[in-house]
Scaffold this active site. Sequence first.
Site: not given
Length: 314
Positions: A41, A81, A89, A120, A149, A152, A176
Amino acid sequence: MIDPQKCAIIGCGNVGATTAYTLMLSGMMSEIVLIDINREKAYGEALDLNHGMLFAPTSHIHEGSYADAAGCGLIIYAAGANQRLGETRLDLAQKNADILKSVLDELLAYNRECLLLIVTNPVDVLTHIALRHTGFPAGRVIGSGTLLDTSRLRFLLGTRLSISPRSVDAWIIGEHGDSELAVWSAADVAGLPLSQVSGPCCQPLGQDELQPLFEHTRSSADRIIASKGATYYAVALAVCRIVEAILRDEGAILPVSHLMEGQHGIRDVCLGYPAIIGKAGVTCTWQLPLNPQEEQRLRASADTLRGVLNTLQV
């Protein structure tokens, strides 16, 4: 010897690959090493990026192993993940903490001098674990924190006021995640407190609009995940902004996750809070003048993160 313009990105999923693309376009890096548990990958991502080199600033981009991280001035950690729809989160904490520690054990065999930038989730928890596990000076372990954040929120405020988000000064701090908070008491537009914005240029922003704007900010990731499965464009741009502040030794003030050392009575936890960023990483925490309610909520956010840390097997 450490090369500040050589970086490694660990994890070539959506966030890691988009970060590599963003950094390639920026022209800031002379070498970008892509590292992934799926080496094929990483090879494919590097090849795809290299095929566009004719249209971008020249850099050396290639897949590699942890040994290739030797000499990197910056390591960007984007492995682990992904957050699934309906999952917080913090739900990711234990499995991503285990992955992080195993990666750091490999990495530290080749590089102990780098700056470490954690992307992550849960980013605040993983930043703290990385700091403790590496033993690095606190300023050299940074998380992307609440920079996304904050972006945003400024976008939503700018849209509502019909002005550029770059003219809005407003902060999201804390975790976060769900316990984060907006610092409305310090928000302004070109030096004018948000509560006083009115006149021919902008319609007044009512107090009853603030909480919905904040909730919209806080739930943004859930809406994006529900729509397309993952968030990665904006976070890659946020990472690129942090990298820019480091490489150019800007002294920029950005709300990154870093170790709190007594500010607002908070210690021994990493969370998103304004800090001065330069070539050494976080050089100083920039203390915001919070009102009593905001300070209480920030401490509660810190307690939430500390509670998660106390439950992990690390």
